[in-house]
Design an enzyme around this catalytic site. Sequence first.
Site, mmCIF file in Angstrom:
data_model
loop_
_atom_site.group_PDB
_atom_site.id
_atom_site.type_symbol
_atom_site.label_atom_id
_atom_site.label_comp_id
_atom_site.label_asym_id
_atom_site.label_seq_id
_atom_site.Cartn_x
_atom_site.Cartn_y
_atom_site.Cartn_z
ATOM 1 N N SER A 1 0.850 -1.195 0.000
ATOM 2 C CA SER A 1 0.000 0.000 0.000
ATOM 3 C C SER A 1 0.887 1.247 0.000
ATOM 4 O O SER A 1 1.639 1.451 -0.944
ATOM 5 C CB SER A 1 -0.939 -0.031 1.213
ATOM 6 O OG SER A 1 -1.840 1.059 1.174
ATOM 7 N N THR A 2 0.851 2.061 1.046
ATOM 8 C CA THR A 2 1.628 3.300 1.092
ATOM 9 C C THR A 2 3.118 3.014 0.917
ATOM 10 O O THR A 2 3.691 2.217 1.640
ATOM 11 C CB THR A 2 1.402 4.017 2.435
ATOM 12 O OG1 THR A 2 0.010 4.074 2.699
ATOM 13 C CG2 THR A 2 1.983 5.415 2.400
ATOM 14 N N HIS B 1 -2.711 -0.978 -3.266
ATOM 15 C CA HIS B 1 -3.869 -0.117 -3.007
ATOM 16 C C HIS B 1 -3.751 1.164 -3.827
ATOM 17 O O HIS B 1 -2.897 2.002 -3.561
ATOM 18 C CB HIS B 1 -3.964 0.248 -1.526
ATOM 19 C CG HIS B 1 -4.209 -0.924 -0.628
ATOM 20 N ND1 HIS B 1 -3.893 -0.919 0.708
ATOM 21 C CD2 HIS B 1 -4.737 -2.144 -0.890
ATOM 22 C CE1 HIS B 1 -4.228 -2.082 1.239
ATOM 23 N NE2 HIS B 1 -4.729 -2.839 0.288
ATOM 24 N N MET C 1 -0.114 1.160 5.166
ATOM 25 C CA MET C 1 -0.904 1.426 6.355
ATOM 26 C C MET C 1 -1.866 0.270 6.607
ATOM 27 O O MET C 1 -2.270 -0.421 5.679
ATOM 28 C CB MET C 1 -1.731 2.708 6.169
ATOM 29 C CG MET C 1 -0.903 3.965 6.042
ATOM 30 S SD MET C 1 -1.913 5.470 6.036
ATOM 31 C CE MET C 1 -2.686 5.386 4.436
ATOM 32 N N ASP D 1 -4.084 -5.002 6.029
ATOM 33 C CA ASP D 1 -4.538 -5.821 4.901
ATOM 34 C C ASP D 1 -3.488 -6.888 4.577
ATOM 35 O O ASP D 1 -2.299 -6.586 4.472
ATOM 36 C CB ASP D 1 -4.783 -4.936 3.677
ATOM 37 C CG ASP D 1 -5.520 -5.672 2.555
ATOM 38 O OD1 ASP D 1 -6.156 -6.703 2.829
ATOM 39 O OD2 ASP D 1 -5.444 -5.203 1.404
#
Length: 374
Positions: free
Chosen positions: A193-194, A220, A314, A317
């Site tokens: 993600s991030t 993401h 973050m 998940d």
Amino acid sequence: MEFSGKSKLLVVDDSAFMRKLISDFFIDHPKVEVVGTARNGKDAIKKILSLKPDVVTMDVEMPELNGLDALKEIMNISPVPVIMLSSTTLQGAENALIAMENGAVDFVAKPSGNISLDLHKIKEELVHKVEYAAHVSVKKLKNTKQIDVPSQNKLPVERPLSKSQTPQVTQSDDIKKNAWNKVSKKIVLIGTSTGGPRALQEVITKIPASIKAPILIVQHMPAGFTKSLADRLNQLSQVKVKEAEHGDLLQNGVAYVAPGGSHLKLEKKGVSFEIILDPNEPPRSGHRPSVDVMFESVSKITEFDKVAVIMTGMGSDGSKGLIELKQKGNVMAIAESEKTCIVYGMPKAAVETKHVNEVVDVDNIAAAIMKYLP
């Protein structure tokens, strides 16, 4: 002017209306306080030097000095975590990826163009990302490696791994060595993600074209941005990288990036395995695509041994899906180390499940993957 112990935010946008909207998102926020606004990149650099903010939101498209050029200067003279705001156009998607390569923590897509009257739609996402970004180490943001895009057609180039790239096992294997059969079919699953686009660039570009496994990737990102990510990775990598399409049949040496807005699942079709894109199943923990959904779907495919990789991001998940993967088959799980993560959320949650086999710096993850493959 005296400020509280909250994280200090500078809002940068050429539209006074947008500056007001974004600033209003943080009125009475318990952890973040807007300490100033700037109308373009030049103004932003002055304000960063005088106000010393902990985090900045910055529009990409601005007069005098645009967000991309301002970001480069900021990361050189006074590094600070930056969240970019980008349009959802193709150019906007490419600009967002360039910004992250140049040190931005993350980006948020404006819902309807440069001046979005409906900016409230992304309020929760923006606020959440600002909260996290305020605590990101700027040293990690500056540590970017530029990779030249090949000017001609890609040719497989073997890159021998040095001894320093040998990953370290930081947890005891929960699979007996003799249970991991190098000859059986393998699939590589990556969730991030991030900070993920830069981490993916670090990993995917080191995987040889001869890899005897397909690769499924969940990053993401909103719809429209994942194709630009796949195309960019494809230019830089020896393996083929594409945005996954409904009905794609898995092939070794191909990396499939889940498109924004759809969960990526896998089904057996005869002797082949087919990608199923599901835009209808609700987001999981706010994400569609979701790493958990991908992991859970692939856990039902018993023909593959799995190498599961969870990198910077973050939230948590992937950790629930990892448990399911482990319960249903042979899995080697790799988590990115806290040392190299932009945000040590998803890997931390994975490690806490006690199902991770190795914790590895991002520049060694490709080596860690390859040692489990034929």
